[in-house]
Each structure stands twice: as structure tokens, then as C-alpha cells.
Motif scaffolding. Sequence first.
Motif, PDB file in Angstrom:
ATOM      1  N   ASN A  78      14.019  26.760  72.424  1.00 61.75           N
ATOM      2  CA  ASN A  78      13.373  27.321  71.253  1.00 61.75           C
ATOM      3  C   ASN A  78      13.116  26.194  70.256  1.00 61.75           C
ATOM      4  O   ASN A  78      13.485  25.043  70.503  1.00 61.75           O
TER       5      ASN A  78
ATOM      6  N   TYR B  72       3.192  27.673  64.607  1.00 65.40           N
ATOM      7  CA  TYR B  72       4.423  28.432  64.851  1.00 65.40           C
ATOM      8  C   TYR B  72       5.154  28.808  63.572  1.00 65.40           C
ATOM      9  O   TYR B  72       6.275  29.313  63.625  1.00 65.40           O
TER      10      TYR B  72
ATOM     11  N   GLY C 258       7.450  32.573  62.180  1.00 65.97           N
ATOM     12  CA  GLY C 258       8.272  33.204  63.201  1.00 65.97           C
ATOM     13  C   GLY C 258       7.596  33.430  64.529  1.00 65.97           C
ATOM     14  O   GLY C 258       8.151  34.113  65.396  1.00 65.97           O
ATOM     15  N   LYS C 259       6.405  32.833  64.756  1.00 62.04           N
ATOM     16  CA  LYS C 259       5.737  33.002  66.041  1.00 62.04           C
ATOM     17  C   LYS C 259       6.569  32.372  67.145  1.00 62.04           C
ATOM     18  O   LYS C 259       7.052  31.251  67.008  1.00 62.04           O
ATOM     19  N   ALA C 260       6.743  33.088  68.243  1.00 62.71           N
ATOM     20  CA  ALA C 260       7.567  32.593  69.356  1.00 62.71           C
ATOM     21  C   ALA C 260       6.859  31.452  70.087  1.00 62.71           C
ATOM     22  O   ALA C 260       5.629  31.382  70.128  1.00 62.71           O
ATOM     23  N   VAL C 261       7.673  30.558  70.651  1.00 66.61           N
ATOM     24  CA  VAL C 261       7.140  29.479  71.465  1.00 66.61           C
ATOM     25  C   VAL C 261       7.506  29.759  72.917  1.00 66.61           C
ATOM     26  O   VAL C 261       8.636  30.123  73.226  1.00 66.61           O
ATOM     27  N   TRP C 262       6.533  29.607  73.811  1.00 62.36           N
ATOM     28  CA  TRP C 262       6.727  29.979  75.205  1.00 62.36           C
ATOM     29  C   TRP C 262       6.807  28.747  76.091  1.00 62.36           C
ATOM     30  O   TRP C 262       6.275  27.683  75.762  1.00 62.36           O
TER      31      TRP C 262
END
Length: 282
Positions: free
Chosen positions: A90, A112, A115-119
Motif C-alpha cells: 500500500n 491517489y 484515499g484512492k486505492a492503489v492496485w
Amino acid sequence: MNERQSVQRFLRGAALLLCLGASAQAVTSYRVQPGDTLSGIAARAGVSAAQIRAVNARLRGTDQVQAGWVLTLPDRTLPARTHTVKSGENLSVIAARYGLSLNALLNANPTYRGGKAVWAGARLTIPSRSAAASPAPVARSAATVRTASSSGRSGGWLWPVAGYHGVSSGYGPRVLGGVREDHLGVDIVAPVGTPVRAARSGRVLESRPDFDRGWGWTVVLEHPDGWITRYAHLSANLVQKGELVVRGQPVGRVGNTGRSTGPHLHFGTYLRWDPRDPLSLY
């Protein structure tokens, strides 16, 4: 049983731009080892010989160093780069790996924020940063250390990766990815898939993916006399929690999972969770 914090990190302070014509701020000490040369120390530390001479008066006008001397080393500036996100990582883990604050990483990757998720598979920009210039240890070979017997001080310790003795990172302080840390084990270089053997008989305390702490797939064994061994960055786990294993039994396979810079086995030894140098046991 609570595990001692295995890796101690702290974030670097303000970045310094090192110039050969300017005076650099020395932040790290290094004791010269037998066989060291100034150019070799500089290459391993990621700085130039001229930068080291600039902060060590005894080296003005010479490249000669003597074993036992303590040299001060300047910070080095790490260039910007990209990082491909791996499964289990993360933003906080990635920031710590490169010695950045979370805000610094987000400033370089504003997508990001919020709070946008990272994949896994995403590519992040790692900005330029300052890091301590600490020479990496010269690779040691377990072949130079006496072979453990089944009696005496070693207690029957078996080398965990048969046929592979190169140690790329030894026990103790190091800098990895711009982060200063205590490396509480040794990294044994071997191809992915190489069997990893139990160093001693015992019980499986852990067998799981441990990406939060950077270990990747890991196996931890508990031995009858208080010793504990860790086998990390595996590509496969071959035992389950609670299982009894015997000395030499395959417990996993060498991999490159977690916080890893290449295929290897991280082998850690602890006495009642007090970390010990594995090479001191052989």
C-alpha cells in the motif's frame, strides 16, 4: 508470544544536494575494513571518492586508507524513479521503503490523494530524495565459516539452502532503498524455487503471507530450546502452522515476494525473540 519489531525505520530529514565543489554534510561513519580501498568504499556507498575526501581531512590529496580508520560519509542524492506496485503493498509501505513521508509520495502521485486505492501493477513516481551513504557489506560466503556439526555450540544447525552459500546482505545496519534499518538476518542468494530446509527440528509457528511487514510468504519455526528461525520472501510454503518438522525437511521454496530486491532467502535466527546473527551459529 509477541515478536520484537524486526525492522526499525526512520525517515530522513531535509535533502542535501551534494556538489563536488561544495562542502557536504557528513551524516554517517564507516570503519575501514582490511582490504578496503577508497574507491571501493565510495562505490558501495553510492558517492564519489572526491566527496568522501571533502569531508575527511586526513584524505586530502590521497586515496590511501588504513584498516581501523573511521571515515565520515556524506549523504547521497537518490534520483527520481518509478515503482511498480506489488501485491500486498500500500502507499504507506511503499513510502517507508523509499524513506519518504506519505505526503511526499502523494505529492508526487496526486492521483491517489483523497484515499484512492492503489492496485498491483500500478506505476508510482518516487521523487528524488536524500539518503545516508552507508557502504553495503561485502558479500560473505558461508563456506568460509566452519561447518556446523551435530554437537557442540551449533546444536546441529543446518544451512537452509543446500549448494548456495553467497550472502548478499549480512546481519546488522544497512541502507535499502534509501531507508536505514537493522537487518536482523542474512540474505542467501539462490534461484526461485530452490528448496529451503529447516535449520533444526521444531514446530511451525507461522506459515502465511506477511506482506504488511515486507516478509512476503514466510515460515517461522519454534525450536525446543528457545531458538526461533524465520524463512522469508518464499515463492511457496510447504508446511502448515502447528506442523512438526525435522532438521533438513523442506519448509518452502526460495522466492522474491514481499520487500525484496531479487530472488533470495531471508534467514533470521532469534533466541527467545532476541535477534542473533545466523552466521555466528555455523
